[in-house]
Scaffold this motif. Structure first.
Motif, PDB file in Angstrom:
ATOM      1  N   ARG A   1       9.772  -3.396   5.599  1.00  0.00           N
ATOM      2  CA  ARG A   1       8.971  -4.557   5.985  1.00  0.00           C
ATOM      3  C   ARG A   1       9.539  -5.136   7.272  1.00  0.00           C
ATOM      4  O   ARG A   1       8.808  -5.397   8.216  1.00  0.00           O
ATOM      5  CB  ARG A   1       8.983  -5.601   4.874  1.00  0.00           C
ATOM      6  CG  ARG A   1       8.137  -6.841   5.140  1.00  0.00           C
ATOM      7  CD  ARG A   1       8.294  -7.841   4.001  1.00  0.00           C
ATOM      8  NE  ARG A   1       7.480  -9.020   4.174  1.00  0.00           N
ATOM      9  CZ  ARG A   1       6.249  -9.177   3.694  1.00  0.00           C
ATOM     10  NH1 ARG A   1       5.691  -8.196   2.991  1.00  0.00           N
ATOM     11  NH2 ARG A   1       5.571 -10.278   3.891  1.00  0.00           N
TER      12      ARG A   1
ATOM     13  N   ASP B   1       2.816   7.843  13.688  1.00  0.00           N
ATOM     14  CA  ASP B   1       2.027   6.615  13.755  1.00  0.00           C
ATOM     15  C   ASP B   1       2.928   5.422  13.434  1.00  0.00           C
ATOM     16  O   ASP B   1       3.992   5.561  12.825  1.00  0.00           O
ATOM     17  CB  ASP B   1       0.883   6.677  12.736  1.00  0.00           C
ATOM     18  CG  ASP B   1      -0.154   7.721  13.098  1.00  0.00           C
ATOM     19  OD1 ASP B   1      -0.323   8.002  14.306  1.00  0.00           O
ATOM     20  OD2 ASP B   1      -0.784   8.272  12.176  1.00  0.00           O
ATOM     21  N   HIS B   2       2.477   4.249  13.824  1.00  0.00           N
ATOM     22  CA  HIS B   2       3.188   3.030  13.465  1.00  0.00           C
ATOM     23  C   HIS B   2       2.855   2.676  12.016  1.00  0.00           C
ATOM     24  O   HIS B   2       1.720   2.879  11.572  1.00  0.00           O
ATOM     25  CB  HIS B   2       2.779   1.881  14.374  1.00  0.00           C
ATOM     26  CG  HIS B   2       3.290   2.024  15.766  1.00  0.00           C
ATOM     27  ND1 HIS B   2       3.103   1.061  16.743  1.00  0.00           N
ATOM     28  CD2 HIS B   2       3.997   3.005  16.369  1.00  0.00           C
ATOM     29  CE1 HIS B   2       3.665   1.452  17.869  1.00  0.00           C
ATOM     30  NE2 HIS B   2       4.205   2.633  17.668  1.00  0.00           N
ATOM     31  N   PRO B   3       3.797   2.143  11.267  1.00  0.00           N
ATOM     32  CA  PRO B   3       3.505   1.744   9.889  1.00  0.00           C
ATOM     33  C   PRO B   3       2.595   0.516   9.859  1.00  0.00           C
ATOM     34  O   PRO B   3       2.657  -0.333  10.752  1.00  0.00           O
ATOM     35  CB  PRO B   3       4.887   1.411   9.310  1.00  0.00           C
ATOM     36  CG  PRO B   3       5.702   1.028  10.500  1.00  0.00           C
ATOM     37  CD  PRO B   3       5.203   1.864  11.634  1.00  0.00           C
ATOM     38  N   HIS B   4       1.754   0.425   8.827  1.00  0.00           N
ATOM     39  CA  HIS B   4       0.932  -0.769   8.652  1.00  0.00           C
ATOM     40  C   HIS B   4       1.804  -1.899   8.106  1.00  0.00           C
ATOM     41  O   HIS B   4       2.861  -1.669   7.520  1.00  0.00           O
ATOM     42  CB  HIS B   4      -0.229  -0.482   7.707  1.00  0.00           C
ATOM     43  CG  HIS B   4      -1.195   0.535   8.232  1.00  0.00           C
ATOM     44  ND1 HIS B   4      -1.962   0.316   9.354  1.00  0.00           N
ATOM     45  CD2 HIS B   4      -1.509   1.784   7.790  1.00  0.00           C
ATOM     46  CE1 HIS B   4      -2.722   1.378   9.595  1.00  0.00           C
ATOM     47  NE2 HIS B   4      -2.457   2.286   8.666  1.00  0.00           N
ATOM     48  N   THR B   5       1.347  -3.118   8.288  1.00  0.00           N
ATOM     49  CA  THR B   5       2.137  -4.303   7.940  1.00  0.00           C
ATOM     50  C   THR B   5       2.603  -4.291   6.493  1.00  0.00           C
ATOM     51  O   THR B   5       3.749  -4.633   6.197  1.00  0.00           O
ATOM     52  CB  THR B   5       1.316  -5.583   8.198  1.00  0.00           C
ATOM     53  OG1 THR B   5       0.884  -5.589   9.560  1.00  0.00           O
ATOM     54  CG2 THR B   5       2.136  -6.825   7.927  1.00  0.00           C
ATOM     55  N   ASN B   6       1.724  -3.881   5.566  1.00  0.00           N
ATOM     56  CA  ASN B   6       2.060  -3.954   4.149  1.00  0.00           C
ATOM     57  C   ASN B   6       2.276  -2.582   3.529  1.00  0.00           C
ATOM     58  O   ASN B   6       2.103  -2.390   2.330  1.00  0.00           O
ATOM     59  CB  ASN B   6       0.958  -4.713   3.380  1.00  0.00           C
ATOM     60  CG  ASN B   6       1.451  -5.226   2.041  1.00  0.00           C
ATOM     61  OD1 ASN B   6       2.599  -5.660   1.918  1.00  0.00           O
ATOM     62  ND2 ASN B   6       0.605  -5.148   1.023  1.00  0.00           N
ATOM     63  N   THR B   7       2.658  -1.618   4.342  1.00  0.00           N
ATOM     64  CA  THR B   7       2.916  -0.281   3.824  1.00  0.00           C
ATOM     65  C   THR B   7       4.221  -0.259   3.036  1.00  0.00           C
ATOM     66  O   THR B   7       5.203  -0.903   3.404  1.00  0.00           O
ATOM     67  CB  THR B   7       2.984   0.735   4.980  1.00  0.00           C
ATOM     68  OG1 THR B   7       1.734   0.756   5.660  1.00  0.00           O
ATOM     69  CG2 THR B   7       3.284   2.139   4.460  1.00  0.00           C
TER      70      THR B   7
ATOM     71  N   GLN C   1       0.859  -1.183   0.000  1.00  0.00           N
ATOM     72  CA  GLN C   1       0.000   0.000   0.000  1.00  0.00           C
ATOM     73  C   GLN C   1       0.900   1.239   0.000  1.00  0.00           C
ATOM     74  O   GLN C   1       1.995   1.222   0.548  1.00  0.00           O
ATOM     75  CB  GLN C   1      -0.890   0.003   1.243  1.00  0.00           C
ATOM     76  CG  GLN C   1      -1.821  -1.191   1.342  1.00  0.00           C
ATOM     77  CD  GLN C   1      -2.542  -1.254   2.682  1.00  0.00           C
ATOM     78  OE1 GLN C   1      -2.305  -0.442   3.565  1.00  0.00           O
ATOM     79  NE2 GLN C   1      -3.406  -2.240   2.837  1.00  0.00           N
TER      80      GLN C   1
ATOM     81  N   THR D   1       4.826   8.486   9.543  1.00  0.00           N
ATOM     82  CA  THR D   1       4.885   7.215  10.248  1.00  0.00           C
ATOM     83  C   THR D   1       6.345   6.893  10.534  1.00  0.00           C
ATOM     84  O   THR D   1       7.242   7.332   9.829  1.00  0.00           O
ATOM     85  CB  THR D   1       4.274   6.065   9.432  1.00  0.00           C
ATOM     86  OG1 THR D   1       5.012   5.894   8.213  1.00  0.00           O
ATOM     87  CG2 THR D   1       2.809   6.327   9.116  1.00  0.00           C
TER      88      THR D   1
ATOM     89  N   GLY E   1       6.921   0.306  16.235  1.00  0.00           N
ATOM     90  CA  GLY E   1       6.071  -0.433  15.307  1.00  0.00           C
ATOM     91  C   GLY E   1       6.825  -1.045  14.147  1.00  0.00           C
ATOM     92  O   GLY E   1       6.208  -1.505  13.175  1.00  0.00           O
TER      93      GLY E   1
END
Length: 283
Positions: free
Chosen positions: A235, A225-231, A61, A67, A274
C-alpha cells in the motif's frame, strides 16, 4: 534508530490484504508480532516496544501479476541471538522458510506470508566486518547460512515469544520495471546513494554508511504495470526523517515540479514505479 548518520530511514510498511484479519493473525501467531491497535479491520502490529512496523488494510483487490510492487520487507533484529530465537520460534510453529543467507554484512532468513508478501528477518554483522571500498560502496554476497550454528546460540524460545524490543524495519526491497529511472528518483529526492549494483538487474541504495535501506530489482521483468491503489500487496512504504531533511526533500520536489501531497506529519508521493511512499517527520 534515526540518527544524523542516517538522515532518512524506513519506518513501517503498509499492506493491502484480501483478508486483513487472517493475515494479521498469521503475523501474530507464526512470526511473533505484537498487536498494537485494531480498528475497522485495520491492524497495526510491531515489537515489544509497541513500535508500529506493519499496518494491514482490508478489502483489497486480488494481486495482478506483472506489476511493480513489494519484493520483500526486511525486519532488522538488534542482536544475533534475536535472529536465533526467531528461527527457533519458526521451527516450533512449523513456519516454512524460503531461504537463509549470509550476505557478508548480514545474516538473513526469508519467508512469504499467506498473501504472497515477501519477508526478510535479519541481523547486521559488526560494520568492521563489512566489505567497504574507499568510495563507500558495500559489497554483499549470497552464501548459505549455517542454520545449525545459528540454532546453537540459544537453547529454547519462550512460548509467549514476541518480536524483541528495538526490532525495526531495516529496508524495503521493491520490484520495478525501469531500474535506472527509479534509482535516479531515490538518489535525487531522498539522497540515497548506490552501495552496490548487480549487473543491470538490481541496485542497493542507502542513506549514510549502510549497506541498503532500499533495494530495487527487475527480476520480474522490464515491462511492469503500476499497481492499482487498492491492489493486494504494498500500500505504501513509510519513511522517517529529521524535520530539516523533510524540508530539503520538499525543496527538491518543488524544484523538479514533482507532485506530492502535504500531510499533517509529512508528505506523500508516488515514485516512478507507481509505488506510494510516505515521508514522515521524526516522532
Amino acid at each position: 534508530m534515526l540518527t544524523t548518520t542516517y538522515p532518512i530511514v524506513p519506518k513501517k510498511v503498509q499492506l493491502n490484504a484480501l483478508n486483513s484479519t487472517h493475515l494479521a493473525q498469521y503475523y501474530q501467531d507464526q512470526l511473533g508480532f505484537t498487536l498494537i491497535k485494531e480498528k475497522d479491520e485495520i491492524f497495526s502490529l510491531g515489537n515489544r516496544d509497541s513500535d508500529i512496523l506493519l499496518e494491514i488494510f482490508p478489502h483489497a483487490q486480488k494481486r495482478v501479476n506483472k506489476t511493480s510492487g513489494l519484493y520483500h520487507t526486511a525486519f532488522l533484529f538488534p542482536k544475533e541471538s534475536d535472529l536465533a530465537h526467531f528461527y527457533k520460534y519458526l521451527k516450533t510453529h512449523h513456519t516454512p522458510l524460503q531461504g537463509a543467507s549470509h550476505h557478508g554484512y548480514s545474516k538473513a532468513l526469508y519467508l512469504q506470508d499467506p498473501e504472497g508478501n515477501g519477508l526478510e528477518f535479519y541481523y547486521d554483522l559488526p560494520i568492521s566486518q563489512w566489505d567497504i571500498n574507499k568510495e563507500g560502496q558495500i559489497k554483499g554476497v549470497t552464501n548459505r547460512l549455517d542454520l545449525s550454528e545459528l540454532s546453537q546460540l540459544v537453547s529454547s524460545t519462550a512460548p509467549d515469544y514476541q518480536l524483541p524490543r528495538q526490532t525495526k524495519v531495516g529496508h524495503f526491497h521493491l520490484q520495478v520495471g525501469q531500474l535506472d529511472k527509479v534509482a535516479h528518483f531515490y538518489q535525487t529526492i531522498l539522497h540515497l546513494a548506490t552501495k552496490q549494483k548487480i549487473n543491470h538487474h538490481a541496485q542497493f541504495l542507502a542513506s549514510g554508511l549502510y549497506h541498503h535501506h532500499l533495494a530495487l530489482n527487475t527480476w520480474l521483468g522490464l515491462e511492469l504495470d503500476h499497481p492499482h491503489t487498492n491492489t493486494q500487496g504494498i500500500r505504501s512504504c513509510v519513511w522517517q526523517c529529521h524535520p530539516t531533511e523533510i524540508t530539503a526533500i520538499i525543496q527538491r520536489l518543488n524544484e523538479l515540479h514533482y507532485p506530492y501531497t502535504n500531510k499533517k506529519i509529512g508528505i506523500e508521493l508516488i515514485d516512478p514505479a507507481g509505488i506510494r511512499l510516505k515521508i514522515n517527520r521524526m516522532d
